[in-house]
Scaffold this motif. Structure first.
Motif, PDB file in Angstrom:
ATOM      1  N   ALA A 288       0.814  -1.222   0.000  1.00  0.00           N
ATOM      2  CA  ALA A 288       0.000   0.000   0.000  1.00  0.00           C
ATOM      3  C   ALA A 288       0.849   1.275   0.000  1.00  0.00           C
ATOM      4  O   ALA A 288       0.578   2.201  -0.772  1.00  0.00           O
ATOM      5  CB  ALA A 288      -0.940   0.008   1.197  1.00  0.00           C
ATOM      6  N   ILE A 289       1.851   1.351   0.857  1.00  0.00           N
ATOM      7  CA  ILE A 289       2.617   2.598   0.981  1.00  0.00           C
ATOM      8  C   ILE A 289       3.291   3.004  -0.326  1.00  0.00           C
ATOM      9  O   ILE A 289       3.158   4.167  -0.754  1.00  0.00           O
ATOM     10  CB  ILE A 289       3.631   2.502   2.140  1.00  0.00           C
ATOM     11  CG1 ILE A 289       2.884   2.448   3.479  1.00  0.00           C
ATOM     12  CG2 ILE A 289       4.591   3.692   2.123  1.00  0.00           C
ATOM     13  CD1 ILE A 289       3.778   2.219   4.687  1.00  0.00           C
ATOM     14  N   PRO A 290       4.011   2.087  -1.016  1.00  0.00           N
ATOM     15  CA  PRO A 290       4.601   2.487  -2.303  1.00  0.00           C
ATOM     16  C   PRO A 290       3.543   2.922  -3.324  1.00  0.00           C
ATOM     17  O   PRO A 290       3.765   3.870  -4.087  1.00  0.00           O
ATOM     18  CB  PRO A 290       5.331   1.215  -2.763  1.00  0.00           C
ATOM     19  CG  PRO A 290       5.600   0.443  -1.526  1.00  0.00           C
ATOM     20  CD  PRO A 290       4.429   0.721  -0.631  1.00  0.00           C
ATOM     21  N   MET A 291       2.396   2.218  -3.344  1.00  0.00           N
ATOM     22  CA  MET A 291       1.318   2.592  -4.274  1.00  0.00           C
ATOM     23  C   MET A 291       0.795   3.986  -3.955  1.00  0.00           C
ATOM     24  O   MET A 291       0.634   4.834  -4.847  1.00  0.00           O
ATOM     25  CB  MET A 291       0.169   1.580  -4.190  1.00  0.00           C
ATOM     26  CG  MET A 291       0.467   0.224  -4.788  1.00  0.00           C
ATOM     27  SD  MET A 291      -0.932  -0.930  -4.589  1.00  0.00           S
ATOM     28  CE  MET A 291      -2.115  -0.246  -5.762  1.00  0.00           C
ATOM     29  N   LEU A 292       0.534   4.246  -2.679  1.00  0.00           N
ATOM     30  CA  LEU A 292      -0.015   5.544  -2.274  1.00  0.00           C
ATOM     31  C   LEU A 292       0.968   6.678  -2.581  1.00  0.00           C
ATOM     32  O   LEU A 292       0.563   7.741  -3.066  1.00  0.00           O
ATOM     33  CB  LEU A 292      -0.357   5.523  -0.780  1.00  0.00           C
ATOM     34  CG  LEU A 292      -1.533   4.626  -0.367  1.00  0.00           C
ATOM     35  CD1 LEU A 292      -1.579   4.461   1.145  1.00  0.00           C
ATOM     36  CD2 LEU A 292      -2.861   5.186  -0.880  1.00  0.00           C
ATOM     37  N   ARG A 293       2.228   6.458  -2.317  1.00  0.00           N
ATOM     38  CA  ARG A 293       3.227   7.501  -2.579  1.00  0.00           C
ATOM     39  C   ARG A 293       3.367   7.734  -4.086  1.00  0.00           C
ATOM     40  O   ARG A 293       3.516   8.884  -4.532  1.00  0.00           O
ATOM     41  CB  ARG A 293       4.573   7.116  -1.966  1.00  0.00           C
ATOM     42  CG  ARG A 293       4.571   7.110  -0.443  1.00  0.00           C
ATOM     43  CD  ARG A 293       5.986   7.025   0.119  1.00  0.00           C
ATOM     44  NE  ARG A 293       6.717   8.254  -0.172  1.00  0.00           N
ATOM     45  CZ  ARG A 293       6.756   9.315   0.636  1.00  0.00           C
ATOM     46  NH1 ARG A 293       6.088   9.301   1.787  1.00  0.00           N
ATOM     47  NH2 ARG A 293       7.450  10.377   0.320  1.00  0.00           N
ATOM     48  N   LYS A 294       3.305   6.685  -4.852  1.00  0.00           N
ATOM     49  CA  LYS A 294       3.385   6.807  -6.316  1.00  0.00           C
ATOM     50  C   LYS A 294       2.200   7.597  -6.851  1.00  0.00           C
ATOM     51  O   LYS A 294       2.352   8.530  -7.655  1.00  0.00           O
ATOM     52  CB  LYS A 294       3.417   5.412  -6.935  1.00  0.00           C
ATOM     53  CG  LYS A 294       3.526   5.379  -8.474  1.00  0.00           C
ATOM     54  CD  LYS A 294       3.690   3.937  -8.921  1.00  0.00           C
ATOM     55  CE  LYS A 294       3.848   3.835 -10.441  1.00  0.00           C
ATOM     56  NZ  LYS A 294       2.593   4.071 -11.150  1.00  0.00           N
ATOM     57  N   TYR A 295       0.996   7.247  -6.388  1.00  0.00           N
ATOM     58  CA  TYR A 295      -0.201   7.921  -6.879  1.00  0.00           C
ATOM     59  C   TYR A 295      -0.307   9.349  -6.364  1.00  0.00           C
ATOM     60  O   TYR A 295      -0.915  10.214  -7.004  1.00  0.00           O
ATOM     61  CB  TYR A 295      -1.452   7.124  -6.497  1.00  0.00           C
ATOM     62  CG  TYR A 295      -1.525   5.767  -7.162  1.00  0.00           C
ATOM     63  CD1 TYR A 295      -0.892   5.536  -8.390  1.00  0.00           C
ATOM     64  CD2 TYR A 295      -2.214   4.707  -6.577  1.00  0.00           C
ATOM     65  CE1 TYR A 295      -0.956   4.297  -9.005  1.00  0.00           C
ATOM     66  CE2 TYR A 295      -2.283   3.463  -7.187  1.00  0.00           C
ATOM     67  CZ  TYR A 295      -1.641   3.261  -8.399  1.00  0.00           C
ATOM     68  OH  TYR A 295      -1.705   2.036  -9.006  1.00  0.00           O
ATOM     69  N   MET A 296       0.286   9.623  -5.188  1.00  0.00           N
ATOM     70  CA  MET A 296       0.299  10.993  -4.673  1.00  0.00           C
ATOM     71  C   MET A 296       0.999  11.921  -5.666  1.00  0.00           C
ATOM     72  O   MET A 296       0.633  13.090  -5.810  1.00  0.00           O
ATOM     73  CB  MET A 296       0.995  11.049  -3.314  1.00  0.00           C
ATOM     74  CG  MET A 296       0.913  12.408  -2.630  1.00  0.00           C
ATOM     75  SD  MET A 296       1.589  12.384  -0.951  1.00  0.00           S
ATOM     76  CE  MET A 296       3.339  12.136  -1.309  1.00  0.00           C
ATOM     77  N   LEU A 311      -2.282   7.747   3.598  1.00  0.00           N
ATOM     78  CA  LEU A 311      -0.879   7.752   4.013  1.00  0.00           C
ATOM     79  C   LEU A 311      -0.712   8.317   5.419  1.00  0.00           C
ATOM     80  O   LEU A 311       0.013   7.762   6.255  1.00  0.00           O
ATOM     81  CB  LEU A 311      -0.037   8.576   3.032  1.00  0.00           C
ATOM     82  CG  LEU A 311       0.583   7.848   1.849  1.00  0.00           C
ATOM     83  CD1 LEU A 311       1.264   8.840   0.915  1.00  0.00           C
ATOM     84  CD2 LEU A 311       1.575   6.777   2.309  1.00  0.00           C
ATOM     85  N   LEU A 312      -1.387   9.433   5.698  1.00  0.00           N
ATOM     86  CA  LEU A 312      -1.270  10.061   7.013  1.00  0.00           C
ATOM     87  C   LEU A 312      -1.761   9.124   8.118  1.00  0.00           C
ATOM     88  O   LEU A 312      -1.152   9.046   9.191  1.00  0.00           O
ATOM     89  CB  LEU A 312      -2.054  11.372   7.041  1.00  0.00           C
ATOM     90  CG  LEU A 312      -1.507  12.508   6.164  1.00  0.00           C
ATOM     91  CD1 LEU A 312      -2.422  13.732   6.247  1.00  0.00           C
ATOM     92  CD2 LEU A 312      -0.087  12.885   6.560  1.00  0.00           C
ATOM     93  N   GLU A 313      -2.861   8.431   7.855  1.00  0.00           N
ATOM     94  CA  GLU A 313      -3.381   7.498   8.857  1.00  0.00           C
ATOM     95  C   GLU A 313      -2.398   6.364   9.121  1.00  0.00           C
ATOM     96  O   GLU A 313      -2.187   5.961  10.279  1.00  0.00           O
ATOM     97  CB  GLU A 313      -4.733   6.945   8.394  1.00  0.00           C
ATOM     98  CG  GLU A 313      -5.858   7.961   8.476  1.00  0.00           C
ATOM     99  CD  GLU A 313      -7.227   7.313   8.359  1.00  0.00           C
ATOM    100  OE1 GLU A 313      -7.325   6.087   8.563  1.00  0.00           O
ATOM    101  OE2 GLU A 313      -8.191   8.028   8.077  1.00  0.00           O
ATOM    102  N   ILE A 314      -1.788   5.848   8.046  1.00  0.00           N
ATOM    103  CA  ILE A 314      -0.804   4.760   8.211  1.00  0.00           C
ATOM    104  C   ILE A 314       0.404   5.250   9.004  1.00  0.00           C
ATOM    105  O   ILE A 314       0.854   4.598   9.962  1.00  0.00           O
ATOM    106  CB  ILE A 314      -0.356   4.221   6.840  1.00  0.00           C
ATOM    107  CG1 ILE A 314      -1.514   3.501   6.142  1.00  0.00           C
ATOM    108  CG2 ILE A 314       0.826   3.267   7.001  1.00  0.00           C
ATOM    109  CD1 ILE A 314      -1.211   3.106   4.707  1.00  0.00           C
TER     110      ILE A 314
END
Length: 427
Positions: A288-296, A311-314
């Motif tokens: 999830a984290i790499p996907m979220l950072r990529k899409y950000m 991301l902030l919640e994680i």
């Protein structure tokens, strides 16, 4: 008490001004013979254009003149002419009176009169010229149809009324309840009207966090809609989001496979957001984290906030404060420039709430309180009182747990939010 007729008004005006019929003819361009018949009552229903010509001499308001004219007028075409006139002149107070007179005309069958007035109101609604006028017209139609036992026009008018009222973001709960009334009359709607109703109500249910109802309504619309439309795609997305918020992630992933086949601009980014956030909610953080950072980085500015909040919640859960600081440094690139949907406003409120939680954890009290205030303002735009209550409790809990008094400046800021955005919150 009987209202004055046009003849009464003409007589009173002519005598008070000391005018002869010949002088009145010169001033208005209306022949003395016509004027005499109107004043005597021999002509009870003069042409509307004649009344407009002589009305300039009357010591009465426009509303009184129209009321006087309506006393004896039953001709359907003339009544529609008057309705056009009062709408163009923006006399909304007369619209209900004239439209009701049309429906009560003895010269037209009830169903035919309802059909004609509904078509007239619908043409104004399509042109999007005056929502206030449209609401009055559809309300009159629905009420009169109810009195006369004409369920077809109860259904059609209530639907049109709902489709206008649902756009008021401050009244989402109230207008949803209004929309629910249409459920009792769906058998009297056309297939096209049913599709629009189910999809719009489904979106509305999503925006008011009635997720199970959203799924039910959207499924009803999907069962009827055989064409590929943008509204269908948006309803499908609302249904997917509802499964997401109900933690039914298997359904989310299954429906995403169908949803991504829609060929609309918003589909690609919405699919990315849902796939990444679903991985986050399933706590598959390595993916999830790499996907979220990529899409950000990849997503349009209007959509970034959804992955940022995840991301902030994680990071808050993992205690990774440096990563949060890094995300917040890009705030200008994160926040939507023109939020237009309740979902976006709610997401902005959540962003500031997460930011406030982070800042207060680090002891940056002033910054944290400012973020919480911004969160309340964002929730206030859509009257999201439940979220506002939770946000306010989070603020107060911070002071309680740290045995701190709330500074007067924070109280004043909260009062300002209450006065400007919170309305009836707490009543």
């Amino acid at each position: 008490m009987q209202k004055k007729t046009i003849g009464d008004m003409l007589s009173e005006s002519r005598r008070n001004n000391g005018l002869s019929f010949a002088e009145l003819e010169d001033r208005t361009g209306v022949s003395r013979g016509v004027l005499q018949k109107i004043e005597s009552g021999e002509t009870k229903r003069p042409e509307f254009k004649t009344v407009k010509s002589i009305a300039v001499l009357f010591p009465y308001s426009y509303e009184e003149i129209i009321e006087g004219y309506l006393e004896d007028e039953t001709r359907i075409e003339t009544l529609f002419e008057i309705l056009q006139e009062v709408i163009q002149c923006e006399y909304s107070s007369l619209v209900e009176r004239v439209s009701l007179k049309i429906l009560q005309s003895p010269n037209e069958k009830i169903e035919k009169a309802l059909e004609r007035l509904y078509s007239f109101a619908d043409s104004i609604a399509i042109a999007e010229t005056n929502d206030e006028i449209c609401l009055v017209l559809f309300k009159v139609i629905a009420n009169y149809a109810r009195q006369c036992g004409e369920p077809k026009y109860i259904a059609k008018a209530l639907l049109k009324k709902y489709l206008i009222e649902r756009n008021d973001l401050k009244r989402l709960e109230e207008t949803f309840r209004m929309g629910e009334e249409v459920l009792y009359y769906t058998d009297f709607l056309t297939i096209e009207e049913k599709i629009i109703y189910y999809f719009r109500m489904g979106l509305h249910a999503h925006n008011t966090q009635k997720y199970s109802m959203c799924i039910e309504l959207c499924q009803k619309g999907l069962a009827l809609e055989t064409s590929i439309t943008e509204l269908k795609a948006r309803a499908y997305l609302a249904m997917i989001n509802s499964y997401f918020f109900l933690d039914n992630f298997d359904e989310v992933e299954q429906h995403l496979d169908v949803f991504e086949e829609f060929e609309y601009d918003f589909v690609v980014e919405s699919t990315k957001i849902n796939r990444a956030t679903t991985k986050a909610r399933k706590k598959d953080y390595e993916v999830a984290i790499p996907m979220l950072r990529k899409y950000m980085d990849e997503l349009h500015k209007e959509n970034k906030i959804h992955v940022v909040n995840e991301l902030l919640e994680i990071y808050l859960e993992l205690g990774n404060m440096d990563a949060i600081e890094e995300v917040l440094m890009n705030e200008k690139a994160i926040l939507p420039a023109t939020p237009q949907t309740p979902y976006k406003h709610r997401s902005i409120g959540a962003y500031y709430q997460l930011k406030g939680k982070f800042q207060t954890k680090l002891g940056r009290l002033d910054e944290g309180m400012e973020s919480y205030v911004n969160s309340l303002k964002a929730y206030g735009v859509i009257s999201a009182f439940e979220e506002m209550h939770k946000c306010l409790n989070e603020m107060l809990t911070y002071f309680d747990e740290n045995s701190l008094p709330m500074d007067l400046q924070y109280v004043q800021k909260l009062k300002g939010v209450y006065n400007t955005t919170m309305g009836n919150f707490g009543k």
